[in-house]
Design a protein around this motif. Sequence first.
Motif, PDB file in Angstrom:
ATOM      1  N   TRP A  23       0.422 -69.309  37.924  1.00 56.98           N
ATOM      2  CA  TRP A  23       0.503 -67.909  38.343  1.00 56.98           C
ATOM      3  C   TRP A  23       1.441 -67.173  37.410  1.00 56.98           C
ATOM      4  CZ3 TRP A  23       0.857 -72.071  41.611  1.00 56.98           C
ATOM      5  CH2 TRP A  23      -0.173 -72.209  42.551  1.00 56.98           C
TER       6      TRP A  23
ATOM      7  N   PHE B  66       3.058 -63.043  36.746  1.00 59.18           N
ATOM      8  CA  PHE B  66       3.203 -61.722  37.350  1.00 59.18           C
ATOM      9  C   PHE B  66       3.961 -60.802  36.408  1.00 59.18           C
ATOM     10  CE2 PHE B  66       3.117 -65.060  40.519  1.00 59.18           C
ATOM     11  CZ  PHE B  66       2.009 -64.680  41.266  1.00 59.18           C
TER      12      PHE B  66
ATOM     13  N   THR C 213      -0.417 -59.271  39.407  1.00 62.35           N
ATOM     14  CA  THR C 213      -0.849 -60.453  38.681  1.00 62.35           C
ATOM     15  C   THR C 213      -1.065 -60.110  37.211  1.00 62.35           C
ATOM     16  OG1 THR C 213      -1.919 -61.337  40.658  1.00 62.35           O
ATOM     17  CG2 THR C 213      -2.647 -62.223  38.543  1.00 62.35           C
TER      18      THR C 213
ATOM     19  N   PHE D 140      -4.651 -62.984  34.382  1.00 64.30           N
ATOM     20  CA  PHE D 140      -5.180 -63.736  35.517  1.00 64.30           C
ATOM     21  C   PHE D 140      -5.722 -65.091  35.100  1.00 64.30           C
ATOM     22  CE2 PHE D 140      -6.262 -64.086  39.821  1.00 64.30           C
ATOM     23  CZ  PHE D 140      -7.456 -64.778  39.893  1.00 64.30           C
TER      24      PHE D 140
END
Length: 190
Positions: free
Chosen positions: A97, A99, A117, A120
């Motif tokens: 992940w 961000f 996000t 991705f």
Amino acid sequence: MIKILRLVNFKPFIDQSLNFVGLTLFSGLNSTGKSSVLQSLLLLRQSYQQDLLQKTGLALNGDLVCLGTAKDALNETATKDIIGFDILWKNGSKGIWRFNYNREADVMETAEDVMETAEFVKNNPDIYSSSLFNDNFYYIQAERLGPRPYFEMSEFQVRQHRQLGSRGEYTAHFLSIYGDKDIPNQKLHH
């Protein structure tokens, strides 16, 4: 079970990988990152519970953890405006992940508590059935509630998810419903 957790530009960590075993203990001086490691996992869980993690972003404030703004979460010396978490599970599954930190929102004092996000990465949906994201995850913070004239109740948390609340606030409600039930793991039964 989580095997490796990698934190990128998150709070005190620029790029830190942590190896986990059956029982992992964190110890050390104050302000060295022990709580930040736990907060990284809690952020992922609360973002998933708020239905944000898979498409929208990272919820910095919620029932499990409250960090404030993205500026509070980003490492002070980060050279990129991205916070990242990687998890490798013992079964070989991997979650990645990333961000974005929005400097413009910070400058304009419109800081948001959801980090969008970035770049991705398509995670395998199977990782969201791991205990970090399902109802087999329990977290009670060190600062719990003491005696009260009344106890909080939550049909959603107790009956639907069998949770005690992050501060143990639903313990009395939980015990009133499940107190006489058999404990399926005999090692926990006394």
